[in-house]
Design an enzyme around this catalytic site. Structure first.
Site, PDB file in Angstrom:
ATOM      1  N   ASN A  11      -0.066 -52.205 -13.172  1.00  0.00           N
ATOM      2  CA  ASN A  11      -1.745 -52.006 -13.390  1.00  0.00           C
ATOM      3  C   ASN A  11      -1.199 -53.174 -14.716  1.00  0.00           C
ATOM      4  OD1 ASN A  11      -3.399 -52.245 -13.177  1.00  0.00           O
ATOM      5  ND2 ASN A  11      -4.258 -50.148 -13.167  1.00  0.00           N
ATOM      6  N   TRP A  12      -1.838 -54.358 -13.893  1.00  0.00           N
ATOM      7  CA  TRP A  12      -1.619 -54.947 -15.940  1.00  0.00           C
ATOM      8  C   TRP A  12      -3.162 -54.908 -16.609  1.00  0.00           C
ATOM      9  CZ3 TRP A  12       0.669 -60.076 -14.231  1.00  0.00           C
ATOM     10  CH2 TRP A  12       1.959 -60.377 -14.308  1.00  0.00           C
ATOM     11  N   LYS A  13      -4.235 -53.963 -15.581  1.00  0.00           N
ATOM     12  CA  LYS A  13      -4.643 -54.212 -16.339  1.00  0.00           C
ATOM     13  C   LYS A  13      -5.765 -55.458 -16.460  1.00  0.00           C
ATOM     14  CE  LYS A  13      -4.765 -49.429 -17.599  1.00  0.00           C
ATOM     15  NZ  LYS A  13      -4.857 -48.005 -17.963  1.00  0.00           N
ATOM     16  N   HIS A  98      -9.122 -46.194  -9.553  1.00  0.00           N
ATOM     17  CA  HIS A  98      -8.745 -45.781 -10.805  1.00  0.00           C
ATOM     18  C   HIS A  98      -9.673 -45.000 -12.336  1.00  0.00           C
ATOM     19  CE1 HIS A  98      -6.395 -46.814 -14.518  1.00  0.00           C
ATOM     20  NE2 HIS A  98      -5.937 -46.679 -14.320  1.00  0.00           N
ATOM     21  N   GLU A 100     -10.226 -45.738 -14.828  1.00  0.00           N
ATOM     22  CA  GLU A 100     -11.274 -46.623 -15.857  1.00  0.00           C
ATOM     23  C   GLU A 100     -12.292 -47.141 -15.126  1.00  0.00           C
ATOM     24  OE1 GLU A 100      -7.206 -49.021 -17.033  1.00  0.00           O
ATOM     25  OE2 GLU A 100      -7.381 -46.951 -18.185  1.00  0.00           O
ATOM     26  N   GLU A 168      -3.455 -39.511 -11.542  1.00  0.00           N
ATOM     27  CA  GLU A 168      -3.320 -39.991 -13.058  1.00  0.00           C
ATOM     28  C   GLU A 168      -4.051 -38.861 -13.609  1.00  0.00           C
ATOM     29  OE1 GLU A 168      -2.008 -44.626 -12.866  1.00  0.00           O
ATOM     30  OE2 GLU A 168      -4.478 -44.279 -12.808  1.00  0.00           O
ATOM     31  N   GLY A 174      -3.144 -44.366 -21.220  1.00  0.00           N
ATOM     32  CA  GLY A 174      -3.671 -44.798 -22.722  1.00  0.00           C
ATOM     33  C   GLY A 174      -2.783 -44.014 -23.710  1.00  0.00           C
ATOM     34  N   SER A 214       1.077 -42.719 -19.125  1.00  0.00           N
ATOM     35  CA  SER A 214       1.971 -43.193 -20.456  1.00  0.00           C
ATOM     36  C   SER A 214       3.056 -42.494 -19.638  1.00  0.00           C
ATOM     37  CB  SER A 214       1.786 -41.892 -21.625  1.00  0.00           C
ATOM     38  OG  SER A 214       0.446 -42.394 -21.260  1.00  0.00           O
ATOM     39  N   GLY A 235       0.949 -48.359 -16.645  1.00  0.00           N
ATOM     40  CA  GLY A 235       0.204 -49.196 -17.133  1.00  0.00           C
ATOM     41  C   GLY A 235       0.114 -50.464 -18.307  1.00  0.00           C
ATOM     42  N   GLY A 236       0.129 -49.800 -19.469  1.00  0.00           N
ATOM     43  CA  GLY A 236       0.409 -50.099 -20.860  1.00  0.00           C
ATOM     44  C   GLY A 236       2.052 -50.545 -20.949  1.00  0.00           C
TER      45      GLY A 236
HETATM   46  P1  PGA Z   1      -0.676 -46.262 -19.203  1.00  0.00           P
HETATM   47  O1  PGA Z   1      -1.844 -46.815 -18.058  1.00  0.00           O
HETATM   48  O2  PGA Z   1       1.050 -46.596 -18.739  1.00  0.00           O
HETATM   49  O3  PGA Z   1      -0.862 -46.676 -19.947  1.00  0.00           O
HETATM   50  O4  PGA Z   1      -0.598 -44.945 -19.412  1.00  0.00           O
HETATM   51  C1  PGA Z   1      -1.403 -46.014 -16.715  1.00  0.00           C
HETATM   52  C2  PGA Z   1      -2.613 -46.577 -15.448  1.00  0.00           C
HETATM   53  O5  PGA Z   1      -3.674 -46.283 -16.119  1.00  0.00           O
HETATM   54  O6  PGA Z   1      -2.526 -47.297 -14.843  1.00  0.00           O
END
Ligand code: PGA
Length: 252
Positions: A11-13, A98, A100, A168, A174, A214, A235-236
């Site tokens: 997930n590149w956001k 998600h 977010e 999640e 993050g 994470s 994500g990251g």
């Molecule tokens: P993260 O994000 O790996 O940076 O914790 C995961 C996500 O939000 O899908």
């Protein structure tokens, strides 16, 4: 079901300009053929980069997906994108729900159910995200919260060929913090039980349950080997091809 056991999704956001997306997608494409056969690779770039990422991934076996979709096919919805538009751009998956989006865009379970249903209508596979807040975990309500979200957001009549879910924990995204192995296993078991109860043992038992929050190459193996963990939503660490592919490699 003939799909790989693990879905490894990036997930590149809201990260990267076009050249960054090109470079990252090319890095994923270059390593995709050496990823374990038990893994299916997926990257979810910002909408504007889907076309170029799709081109960069062509022939590599890695797939492209969206990060969200609207539940309607078309209409006066400024700034939104329909599931049909994503499918038309070559997406095979779309992330819905998600945290977010739940938090920053006030999306509740009914909206997420509608988005997941829209994805199915368009021939996309939704990855439905669920997860407890830190307060809910501290109150001992993680499993209960997640099972409730699973029931409320999963459309009827689906099976593992049509959808995936991602656990999640909001506090793990993050943050560099992850739940313990036992905590992850307990929540994934609660998700499995809820799905089997809703859909029957065969359909509910075959749905891949991803862990996200994470995940990195150094902790992926201990998470991917847990019961009822069938992939990762990253994500990251998905912003570096080497790390993304390194996480997939732990599934071998
Ligand atoms: P993260 O994000 O790996 O940076 O914790 C995961 C996500 O939000 O899908």
């Amino acid at each position: 079901m003939s799909q790989p056991e693990y879905l490894i999704a990036g997930n590149w956001k809201m990260n990267g300009l076009g050249a960054d997306a090109d470079a990252l997608a090319k890095g994923v494409a270059a390593g995709a053929s050496s990823a374990p056969a038990v893994t299916e690779l997926l990257v979810c770039p910002p909408y504007l980069h889907i076309d170029r990422v799709s081109a960069a991934l062509a022939g590599s076996g890695a797939q492209v997906g969206g990060q969200d979709c609207h539940n309607e096919i078309s209409g006066a919805f400024t700034g939104d994108v329909s599931a049909e538009m994503l499918a038309d751009m070559g997406c095979s998956y779309v992330i819905v729900g998600h945290s977010e989006r739940r938090d920053g865009h006030r999306e509740g379970d009914p909206a997420i159910w509608a988005k997941a249903s829209a994805a199915l209508r368009a021939g996309l596979k939704p990855i439905i995200c669920v997860g407890e807040t830190e307060q809910e975990r501290l109150a001992g309500k993680a499993e209960e919260t997640v099972a409730r979200q699973v029931r409320a957001c999963t459309p009827d009549g689906v099976d593992g060929s049509k959808i995936a879910l991602a656990y999640e924990p909001v506090w793990a995204i993050g943050s560099g913090r992850t739940p313990t192995r036992d905590e992850i296993a307990a929540v994934h078991k609660a998700m499995r039980d809820a799905l089997e109860d809703m859909l029957g043992a065969d359909a509910g038992g075959g749905i891949r349950l991803l862990y996200g929050g994470s995940v990195k190459p150094s902790n992926a193996k201990e998470i991917m080997t847990l019961d009822n963990v069938n992939g990762a939503l990253i994500g990251g660490a998905s912003l570096k091809a080497e790390d993304f592919l390194g996480i997939a490699a732990t599934c071998a």
